[in-house]
Design a protein around this motif. Structure first.
Motif, PDB file in Angstrom:
ATOM      1  N   ALA A 216       0.857  -1.182   0.000  1.00  0.00           N
ATOM      2  CA  ALA A 216       0.000   0.000   0.000  1.00  0.00           C
ATOM      3  C   ALA A 216       0.894   1.233   0.000  1.00  0.00           C
ATOM      4  N   LEU A 217       0.428   2.264  -0.683  1.00  0.00           N
ATOM      5  CA  LEU A 217       1.214   3.488  -0.848  1.00  0.00           C
ATOM      6  C   LEU A 217       0.306   4.691  -0.702  1.00  0.00           C
ATOM      7  N   SER A 218       0.825   5.723  -0.064  1.00  0.00           N
ATOM      8  CA  SER A 218       0.124   6.999   0.055  1.00  0.00           C
ATOM      9  C   SER A 218       0.947   8.093  -0.602  1.00  0.00           C
ATOM     10  N   THR A 219       0.292   8.928  -1.420  1.00  0.00           N
ATOM     11  CA  THR A 219       0.944  10.148  -1.910  1.00  0.00           C
ATOM     12  C   THR A 219       0.785  11.187  -0.802  1.00  0.00           C
ATOM     13  N   CYS A 220       1.886  11.472  -0.125  1.00  0.00           N
ATOM     14  CA  CYS A 220       1.846  12.266   1.099  1.00  0.00           C
ATOM     15  C   CYS A 220       1.251  13.657   0.850  1.00  0.00           C
ATOM     16  N   PRO A 221       0.379  14.136   1.747  1.00  0.00           N
ATOM     17  CA  PRO A 221      -0.202  15.465   1.571  1.00  0.00           C
ATOM     18  C   PRO A 221       0.823  16.591   1.719  1.00  0.00           C
ATOM     19  N   ALA A 222       2.028  16.269   2.177  1.00  0.00           N
ATOM     20  CA  ALA A 222       3.098  17.271   2.255  1.00  0.00           C
ATOM     21  C   ALA A 222       3.862  17.384   0.949  1.00  0.00           C
ATOM     22  N   GLY A 223       3.487  16.606  -0.051  1.00  0.00           N
ATOM     23  CA  GLY A 223       4.079  16.735  -1.377  1.00  0.00           C
ATOM     24  C   GLY A 223       5.553  16.389  -1.411  1.00  0.00           C
ATOM     25  N   ASP A 224       6.372  17.319  -1.902  1.00  0.00           N
ATOM     26  CA  ASP A 224       7.810  17.059  -2.040  1.00  0.00           C
ATOM     27  C   ASP A 224       8.601  17.471  -0.805  1.00  0.00           C
ATOM     28  N   LEU A 225       7.896  17.890   0.255  1.00  0.00           N
ATOM     29  CA  LEU A 225       8.494  18.250   1.554  1.00  0.00           C
ATOM     30  C   LEU A 225       9.260  19.575   1.522  1.00  0.00           C
TER      31      LEU A 225
END
Length: 284
Positions: A216-225
């Motif tokens: 399972a993978l999440s595209t983090c809501p913080a984007g590219d950090l």
């Protein structure tokens, strides 16, 4: 003066002694692969998928830098899942080519082996930052509430929770993550930091499934950090959020000839417990 050696020192020939030539062949023979699955994860979303034992899986940054929070389980027994702390001890705080992700007790065996990493060139930067870390856990709405007094439902923990529901798993099955494409480390005070990911469009992280996997993978809501998510300078980083893509491949059959799923750890003891002794039928 050099730093102390790693505490966990394997014997020669153990499962920690990786056959690099085997994984090199898997990484390099791309023309012989068959693509069996491909999908794109939109920003601030999550998805789960299966990778059969002996297959390869590639996580891609198709439009540039984007952090991805990754979970993995044995497809047939979700109690066997990624153990980040033991993986840090057996491998490193950050993983790259030839490193393995290890499963929980009593299994303690490789779930997957990293076969390719286009960000391996990054190494360690001037702040101690490195790529693909096992240091930080997933962002979650609970800590967000503590830090901001606000609710937000699309943290990585929530994205992963929604992703695994079709497989009969719940929030309690979501676990500490591998942060793919993250640039992170520990500061001088031992605090966890994250900084802008150096991933470029087309960069990827690839692994070989050592057993049947549910990922399972999440595209983090913080984007590219690159934008602070919390703290005095925080703002919504939606402008630096990008999708991720996943591809699953079946390698040429001859490349995996002789390979088999690693067995569970050999220990079969009783942890010092003595089984009860019952009276025999004759004595009764």
């Amino acid at each position: 003066m050099g730093s102390p050696p790693a505490a966990y020192q394997p014997r020669a020939g153990s499962v920690l002694d990786v056959d690099t030539a085997f994984y090199d062949r898997l990484a390099e023979r791309t023309e012989d692969r068959d693509l069996t699955d491909r999908f794109v994860l939109p920003i601030r979303s999550g998805r789960a998928w299966e990778v059969p034992a002996g297959y390869l899986c590639r996580v891609i940054a198709p439009e540039g830098a984007q952090a991805g929070d990754f979970n993995v389980w044995n497809r047939h027994d979700p109690r066997e899942r990624l153990w980040t702390s033991r993986t840090r001890q057996l491998q490193s705080t950050h993983v790259t080519r030839y490193d393995r992700l290890w499963s929980t007790l009593p299994h303690l065996r490789p779930l997957l082996t990293v076969t390719n990493d286009t960000l391996a060139w990054y190494g360690t930067d001037e702040d101690g930052g490195r790529i693909h870390d096992l240091l930080g856990s997933r962002c979650d709405p609970y800590v967000n509430r503590i830090l901001t007094d606000e609710d937000f439902d699309f943290h990585c923990h929530s994205n992963l929770t929604r992703a695994v529901l079709p497989y009969g798993l719940t929030e309690f099955d979501v676990h500490d993550v591998l942060n793919i494409f993250n640039c992170a480390g520990l500061n001088d005070d031992g605090g966890y930091f994250m900084k802008a990911s150096p991933a470029r469009a087309g960069d990827f992280f690839e692994f070989f499934a050592e057993q049947d996997l549910l990922c399972a993978l999440s595209t983090c809501p913080a984007g590219d950090l690159s934008v602070p998510f919390w703290g005095p300078d925080a703002r919504d980083p939606i402008d630096v959020c990008r999708p991720l893509a996943v591809e699953v491949y079946r390698p040429a059959e001859e490349l995996t000839a002789g390979w088999s799923t690693p067995p569970r750890a050999a220990y079969r003891g009783m942890h010092g417990l003595t089984p009860p002794t019952w009276p025999s039928a004759a004595a009764a």
